[in-house]
Design a protein around this motif. Structure first.
Motif, PDB file in Angstrom:
ATOM      1  N   VAL B 222       0.684  -1.170  -0.205  1.00 45.33           N
ATOM      2  CA  VAL B 222       0.032   0.075  -0.224  1.00 45.33           C
ATOM      3  C   VAL B 222       0.969   1.195   0.061  1.00 45.33           C
ATOM      4  O   VAL B 222       0.458   2.206  -0.759  1.00 45.33           O
ATOM      5  N   LEU B 223       1.851   1.358   0.669  1.00 41.99           N
ATOM      6  CA  LEU B 223       2.637   2.427   0.918  1.00 41.99           C
ATOM      7  C   LEU B 223       3.671   2.614  -0.047  1.00 41.99           C
ATOM      8  O   LEU B 223       4.793   2.411  -0.081  1.00 41.99           O
ATOM      9  N   THR B 224       3.063   3.204  -1.295  1.00 45.99           N
ATOM     10  CA  THR B 224       4.011   3.657  -2.182  1.00 45.99           C
ATOM     11  C   THR B 224       4.109   5.095  -2.543  1.00 45.99           C
ATOM     12  O   THR B 224       2.843   5.682  -2.160  1.00 45.99           O
ATOM     13  N   PRO B 225       5.221   5.434  -3.223  1.00 48.80           N
ATOM     14  CA  PRO B 225       5.022   6.772  -3.245  1.00 48.80           C
ATOM     15  C   PRO B 225       3.929   7.405  -3.998  1.00 48.80           C
ATOM     16  O   PRO B 225       3.523   8.459  -3.750  1.00 48.80           O
ATOM     17  N   ARG B 226       3.315   6.637  -5.035  1.00 48.00           N
ATOM     18  CA  ARG B 226       2.355   6.973  -6.105  1.00 48.00           C
ATOM     19  C   ARG B 226       1.011   7.250  -5.244  1.00 48.00           C
ATOM     20  O   ARG B 226       0.368   8.124  -5.192  1.00 48.00           O
ATOM     21  N   LEU B 227       0.672   6.062  -4.303  1.00 45.73           N
ATOM     22  CA  LEU B 227      -0.213   6.291  -3.637  1.00 45.73           C
ATOM     23  C   LEU B 227      -0.381   7.500  -2.565  1.00 45.73           C
ATOM     24  O   LEU B 227      -1.294   8.257  -2.330  1.00 45.73           O
ATOM     25  N   ILE B 228       0.872   7.697  -2.079  1.00 41.71           N
ATOM     26  CA  ILE B 228       1.003   8.850  -1.109  1.00 41.71           C
ATOM     27  C   ILE B 228       0.764  10.087  -1.671  1.00 41.71           C
ATOM     28  O   ILE B 228       0.056  10.809  -1.104  1.00 41.71           O
TER      29      ILE B 228
END
Lengths: 379, 264
Positions: B222-228
């Motif tokens: 879940v914690l990807t730069p894109r999602l953040i």
């Protein structure tokens, strides 16, 4: 789902904690305001004795001063059917027919107002709430005045006044709650402001009804219904209010823990398995009933329900089972002495009871508002 | 005991605070809800501890429809640590903690010796035993939070629901409380603003944005730069924790994504 990280994955949170805070014995250096159940019962018993002494003393004091021993003898004679001499009849009449019911009514109403104050403050989570502030007492007054001026509810006979006062109290509760209900539920600030406003409106309504009344006793009636008095007490007026106060106290005390939880807010109540909204509705009918029964026989007396709970909590802490054990005798003793002052300070005239309770209550009200840490409507 | 939110929506005065949310918290799992302010995290939690009833959908508690259970019964299984929790009355710490036994007791029934010991144990576990006789009105925010956590343990639940439990806590007490969640073996649903703590403590994360679940999975998924960037509007670098390997986020002060569009 299986985690893809090497185990143990939470090392970072499992480091041994740094040295714990110095372990001190529980409550060291703190005043321990929690009373054991036995101590609470002992204190309550002591208070009941103090109440009995106060009642006998108050019955003896008045324009005709009768020593306590004498008073006790007359009361004993009245209760056991003993004999008195012919020249003692006048004193006996004063004691048994005039003062005894009056002092007992003061004690009953004092106990009842305190109990209702404790419960209402927990139910609406507001230290400034009591039936008087919330307009419930004024509603009861309007109901009672309507009965006495227009003669409605005659089907209920001698209980017509009580029924009218109860109906008025209930109506005022519903009105205040409906008006204070916002989208996010009740806020303490809005509730008190709405209550004060409704209370003014209802007092105005009551004054109008009284001025429309045919007889010329308007001023006295307004004073009686807005400030309260025990001057109209008779033996006949006691049973209904005594039963209501006794029943109300028992039921509210049985809700002691529920009130503890409700004082923490509905969110918390729910998570602890207590249906705050449902219990509040039920208890509001009960406290309206109690308020109606009291107002019907003594008018609307302010500030007792506000001050007594705080006084008792200062001594025994906040737990409602304890507070509801101690508050009734404390309120009763307080009211007996307040009534005594009201009829002796400017004798042979009488001060309304509410004048004296306001002199005590208003400063307390102001202190509560100013108290550091009291979040007035802050939630 | 597992908790399953099954297509729940919550509407209030015409606005949908949560829309069609389905999320499962397996027995003994720690699941975190993350998302920006106002994304519906608290609303979703409130449905689980029953402060709120979903407008549509069902919350299942161990195979039973939560709405059909008596409040007392669900309160024996689900304990909550909420944001708004306070009183004007000066209860002692001990009294507040003891109220955690409410769903297990009838009326004013007194606590048994075992239950009093349970309370002492919980207070000791949260490091508030020395405050037992103190008035809760005199506590600091962090102390109060720990007292409420102790009350939650005293409830002996199987499911914990916590709304920003680390608020007001200092670093050590944050780690203490989150370790406790992990070690408890209980089913835990928690909202956290600190994504690094969320990554360290949670088995799975659900990401809410404007009331909708936009991603769920392990912290690494879940914690990807894109999602953040998409959800929080922040540019962050994600690096593995040197000791645990948990994904950790690094921000720089000027990392608001809006100013730096387009991002590579």
């Amino acid at each position: 789902m299986v985690r893809s990280f090497p185990h143990p994955p939470h090392q970072g949170l499992r480091r041994p904690p740094p040295p714990a805070e110095p372990a001190r014995p529980a409550g060291e250096g703190e005043p321990h305001r929690r009373m054991s159940p036995a101590a609470t019962v002992a204190v309550a018993a002591g208070l009941v004795i103090a109440l009995a002494v106060s009642v006998v003393a108050a019955i003896g004091i008045g324009s005709a001063l009768i020593p306590p021993a004498e008073t006790a003898r007359y009361l004993w004679a009245a209760l056991t059917g003993g004999t008195i001499t012919a020249d003692e009849v006048t004193t006996y009449q004063i004691i048994w027919q005039v003062r005894a019911p009056r002092v007992l009514l003061a004690a009953i109403v004092g106990a009842g107002l305190s109990v209702v104050g404790v419960a209402v403050q927990a139910m609406v989570r507001n230290a400034l709430a009591d039936p008087f502030v919330l307009g419930v007492s004024s509603g009861a007054s309007v109901g009672a005045v309507t009965v006495s001026v227009f003669g409605v509810f005659t089907a209920f006979g001698v209980y017509a006044m009580s029924v009218g006062a109860f109906a008025g109290a209930l109506l005022a509760s519903v009105l205040v709650f409906a008006a204070a209900q916002g989208r996010t539920g009740l806020t303490p600030l809005r509730l008190v402001l709405t209550g004060v406003a409704v209370s003014f409106a209802l007092q105005a309504v009551m004054s109008v009804i009284i001025y429309l009344a045919p007889d010329g006793e308007a001023t006295g009636m307004v004073l009686y219904w807005t400030m309260g008095s025990f001057g109209a007490a008779t033996w006949g007026s006691l049973p209904v209010v005594a039963a209501a106060v006794l029943l109300g106290t028992v039921v509210l005390r049985r809700h002691g823990r529920a009130l503890d939880v409700m004082a923490l807010g509905d969110e918390v109540s729910t998570s602890l398995g207590v249906d705050g909204a449902r219990i509040r509705t039920r208890l509001f009918v009960l406290t309206s009933l109690l308020t109606g029964a009291m107002v019907a026989v003594s008018g609307a007396i302010g500030f007792v329900g506000l001050v007594m709970p705080h006084l008792v909590r200062l001594v025994v802490g906040a737990g409602h089972t304890r507070v509801l054990t101690i508050a009734p005798p404390v309120g009763a003793i307080f009211m007996v002495w307040v009534d005594l002052l009201s009829r002796t300070l400017v004798a042979p005239r009488e001060l309304p009871v509410g004048v004296i309770t306001a002199l005590v209550g208003v400063p307390v009200f102001v202190i509560l508002i100013r108290r550091k840490g009291y979040l007035f409507g802050g939630r | 005991m597992e908790v399953r939110m099954d297509g729940i929506s919550v509407s209030r005065s015409g606005r949908e605070l949560v829309r069609d949310l389905s999320l499962e918290v397996g027995s003994g799992q720690v699941v975190g809800l993350i998302g920006p302010n106002g994304s519906g995290k608290t609303t979703a939690l409130r449905c689980v501890y029953r402060a709120l009833k979903p407008t549509v959908g069902t919350v299942w508690l161990g195979g039973e429809d939560l709405a059909t259970l008596p409040l007392r019964r669900s309160a024996r299984s689900v304990a909550a640590l909420t944001q708004e929790d306070g009183t004007d009355l000066d209860f002692t710490v001990e009294e507040i903690v003891a109220l955690g036994r409410t769903p297990h007791l009838r009326g004013n029934q007194a606590l048994s010796a075992r239950e009093r010991e349970l309370c002492r144990g919980a207070m000791a576990r949260l490091g508030v035993l020395h405050l037992a006789g103190r008035s809760v009105l005199t506590l600091s925010g962090g102390e109060r939070r720990r007292v409420l956590a102790a009350r939650m343990l005293v409830q002996e639940p199987q499911v914990l629901v916590l709304d920003e439990p680390t608020n007001h806590l200092d670093m050590r007490h944050q780690l203490d409380l989150l370790s406790l969640l992990r070690e408890s073996g209980l089913t835990v649903l928690v909202t956290l603003h600190d994504l690094n703590l969320a990554s360290a403590v949670c088995d799975r994360l659900g990401v809410l944005s404007r009331g909708e679940l936009v991603a769920s999975g392990t912290p690494a998924e879940v914690l990807t730069p894109r999602l953040i960037r998409d959800v929080f509007g922040v540019t962050a670098s994600v690096v593995p924790h040197p000791l645990t390997g948990d994904p950790q986020l690094l921000y720089s002060l000027s990392s608001s994504a809006d100013e730096k569009e387009p991002c590579p």
